[in-house]
Design a protein around this motif. Sequence first.
Motif, PDB file in Angstrom:
ATOM      1  N   THR A 137     -83.399  28.437  15.313  1.00 12.60           N
ATOM      2  CA  THR A 137     -82.715  27.509  14.410  1.00 12.60           C
ATOM      3  C   THR A 137     -81.502  26.842  15.053  1.00 12.60           C
ATOM      4  O   THR A 137     -80.841  26.009  14.419  1.00 12.60           O
ATOM      5  N   THR A 150     -86.085  23.923   9.446  1.00 11.12           N
ATOM      6  CA  THR A 150     -85.119  24.409   8.454  1.00 11.12           C
ATOM      7  C   THR A 150     -84.847  23.343   7.405  1.00 11.12           C
ATOM      8  O   THR A 150     -84.598  22.177   7.727  1.00 11.12           O
ATOM      9  N   ILE A 197     -86.664  28.476   5.895  1.00 11.86           N
ATOM     10  CA  ILE A 197     -87.050  28.344   7.301  1.00 11.86           C
ATOM     11  C   ILE A 197     -88.530  28.657   7.448  1.00 11.86           C
ATOM     12  O   ILE A 197     -89.004  29.691   6.981  1.00 11.86           O
TER      13      ILE A 197
END
Length: 238
Positions: free
Chosen positions: A158, A198, A216
């Motif tokens: 991420t 995300t 996510i």
Amino acid sequence: MKVVDFLKRKKEILAQHPFELKDWLSPAIRDYWHEFQQKAQHHPLFGRVIEWGDASQQQAQPAQVAEAQVVNGTPEASPIALEGEAAAVHDRLLAQVGEETHVGEWLLVDQAMIDGFARVTGDHQWIHTNPERAAAESPFKTTIAHGFLTLALLPQLTGSVDESNPEFPSARMVVNFGLDSVRFPYPIKVDSRIRARTKLARVTPIKGGIELLKEIKVEIEGVRRPGCVIESLTRLYF
């Protein structure tokens, strides 16, 4: 005997023996007795129902109700007012709710990575670490990544741990507050490439900062189903 006459008779009996009713009630039901009393006082059939307990406690109830509003049986906290940079970041993020905020780079999950995770965690289950046996016995015909390895890769996937380019540079501290839900719809086979997408789902003011709920999805290159779907909570403190 008519139903109305029966109910009136029961009311008279309970008025004469109020503590018998209390004894019949389970502890959970007793907790709702005062609320029931207040509603029953205005009922056209029953009128005022039997009261019990300390008079001083009953007198204190209106003051308690006045001190805090109650929503669905839970005291509702006062709204949190943010100031300065926290307020600015909150307003900016609030405008992004529902949007995809990050798409990570592809990352190769090879056997060396899987074996390294197994050494750190002690999880040497053969479906992860024994390619020969996995080829012969596993329905996937190869080794697969640990589910917890996928979760451990989230900071990298991420982009939330890039010190040179922090996601929230004005925050004093960023804390992983936990996961609301985790699912592994499809196994991540060895030598697969994965990446994370995300989406910002919720922004909530908290004392000293902001709480974010992120959705996510970990994609597997060439596979329709995701390897992992997570709801992650992050807290920003200013």
